[in-house]
Write an enzyme that holds these catalytic residues in place. Structure first.
Site, PDB file in Angstrom:
ATOM      1  N   LYS A 212      -3.881  -0.378  -7.988  1.00 16.96           N
ATOM      2  CA  LYS A 212      -4.054  -1.536  -7.122  1.00 16.96           C
ATOM      3  C   LYS A 212      -3.432  -2.731  -7.490  1.00 16.96           C
ATOM      4  CE  LYS A 212      -6.843   1.129  -3.813  1.00 16.96           C
ATOM      5  NZ  LYS A 212      -7.941   1.314  -3.011  1.00 16.96           N
ATOM      6  N   ARG A 247     -10.723   8.199  -7.463  1.00 23.13           N
ATOM      7  CA  ARG A 247      -9.346   8.779  -6.741  1.00 23.13           C
ATOM      8  C   ARG A 247      -8.210   8.093  -7.469  1.00 23.13           C
ATOM      9  NH1 ARG A 247      -6.171   6.469  -3.075  1.00 23.13           N
ATOM     10  NH2 ARG A 247      -5.051   7.906  -1.587  1.00 23.13           N
TER      11      ARG A 247
HETATM   12  N1  LIG Z   1     -11.334   6.625   0.168  1.00 15.06           N
HETATM   13  C1  LIG Z   1     -10.196   5.836  -0.070  1.00 15.06           C
HETATM   14  N2  LIG Z   1      -8.993   6.328   0.396  1.00 15.06           N
HETATM   15  C2  LIG Z   1      -7.903   5.558   0.015  1.00 15.06           C
HETATM   16  N3  LIG Z   1      -6.777   5.864   0.399  1.00 15.06           N
HETATM   17  C3  LIG Z   1      -5.667   5.029   0.124  1.00 15.06           C
HETATM   18  C4  LIG Z   1      -5.854   3.872  -0.513  1.00 15.06           C
HETATM   19  C5  LIG Z   1      -4.622   3.073  -0.948  1.00 15.06           C
HETATM   20  O1  LIG Z   1      -3.318   3.636  -1.133  1.00 15.06           O
HETATM   21  P1  LIG Z   1      -2.940   4.854  -1.875  1.00 15.06           P
HETATM   22  O2  LIG Z   1      -3.096   6.183  -1.452  1.00 15.06           O
HETATM   23  O3  LIG Z   1      -1.585   4.607  -2.654  1.00 15.06           O
HETATM   24  O4  LIG Z   1      -3.814   4.809  -3.040  1.00 15.06           O
HETATM   25  N4  LIG Z   1      -6.939   3.509  -1.080  1.00 15.06           N
HETATM   26  C6  LIG Z   1      -8.007   4.339  -0.836  1.00 15.06           C
HETATM   27  C7  LIG Z   1      -9.356   4.109  -1.141  1.00 15.06           C
HETATM   28  O5  LIG Z   1      -9.630   2.525  -1.893  1.00 15.06           O
HETATM   29  N5  LIG Z   1     -10.323   4.841  -0.757  1.00 15.06           N
END
Ligand SMILES: Nc1nc2ncc(COP(=O)(O)O)nc2c(=O)[nH]1
Length: 266
Positions: A212, A247
């Site tokens: 991020k 994640r």
């Molecule tokens: N639970 C959860 N899901 C997410 N999905 C996408 C992104 C941002 O985009 P990415 O898929 O490129 O990481 N961030 C989150 C997060 O912080 N928490």
């Protein structure tokens, strides 16, 4: 936690415009190949997303999301790879569950689609409630807090109550502070430091800092794909704080770092 390590969820965005891997996995075979790789590297789940949540991203229709993710989820399921579906839409979550997804990862915590909580309740599957204040287009203007930790805890607690009221079982709920969603870098660091207080809410916590922009800022503007070492460091610190899972885009880096952490604290 699996053998005292946090669960590792690998990121698989089947989108043209996700912030760090957009366009890499739009082709079905490339997406499935990458999902299998993440699983082989040690991810317990692969999080499949069909709509970018990056700030300013334009929304896609539900049928586009479904078209993108269902074949990938079905193929990964057939290959024995557990998946979660990263969506704010009830119809997309339903289609993903039917295709074999095991977890609903709803970045909106049920706010974006009034039908979502009922889908999570009837499915009885793990349901990730992330702190969220609005869709990508407007979310950075929404990054105003009196006390970001207290405010995010309170707003997350309200979403937990809404989920429980809708019939979602308490044992299905996973919470996530939502780094980067209506948060500045300062907010992200405050929430990272306060992870133990989110663990204290009594629900498994998912921590998702991977690649991020607040890490990019720390690393003098380094682009997203070069933030995986910093991401692995956050995974260890999150594990130390007691989170349920992390994640990440680079599963190998985080799995390796978590193995070092486990040996170190033995
Ligand atoms: N639970 C959860 N899901 C997410 N999905 C996408 C992104 C941002 O985009 P990415 O898929 O490129 O990481 N961030 C989150 C997060 O912080 N928490």
């Amino acid at each position: 936690m699996t053998d005292d390590l946090p669960v590792v969820i690998g990121v698989l965005n089947v989108t043209p415009d996700s912030f760090s891997d957009g366009g890499l996995y739009e082709d079905l075979s490339a997406a499935v190949e990458h999902g299998v790789l993440l699983y082989q590297q040690g991810a317990q789940y692969v999080d499949v997303g069909g709509e970018s949540t990056r700030p300013g991203a334009t929304r896609v229709d539900a049928d586009v999301e479904i078209e993108r993710i269902v074949p990938v989820i079905a193929a990964l399921h057939a290959a024995g790879v557990p998946t979660s579906v990263d969506t704010t839409r009830a119809a997309v979550a339903s289609a993903a569950l039917d295709a074999g997804a095991a977890i609903i990862n709803d970045v909106s915590g049920g706010l974006a689609d009034p039908a979502m909580l009922a889908v999570a309740a009837s499915a009885g599957c793990p349901y990730v409630i992330m702190h969220w204040r609005g869709h990508s287009a407007s979310m950075q203007e929404l990054a105003t807090y009196t006390d970001v930790v207290a405010d995010v805890r309170a707003e997350l607690s309200a979403r937990i109550d809404a989920a429980l009221d809708a019939g979602v079982d308490a044992s299905s709920i996973i919470i996530d502070p939502g780094l980067g969603f209506a948060k500045t870098a300062t907010h992200n660091w405050a929430l990272s430091r306060a992870l133990p207080s989110f663990v204290g809410l009594g629900y498994p916590v998912l921590f998702a800092a991977s690649r991020k922009s607040y890490l990019g800022l720390l690393l003098d503007g380094r682009p997203a794909p070069q933030r995986d070492v910093a991401t692995a460091a956050t995974s260890v610190l999150a594990a130390q704080a007691g989170v349920w899972g992390v994640r990440v885009h680079d599963v190998q880096a985080t799995v390796d770092a978590l193995k070092v952490w486990r040996e170190w604290i033995e």
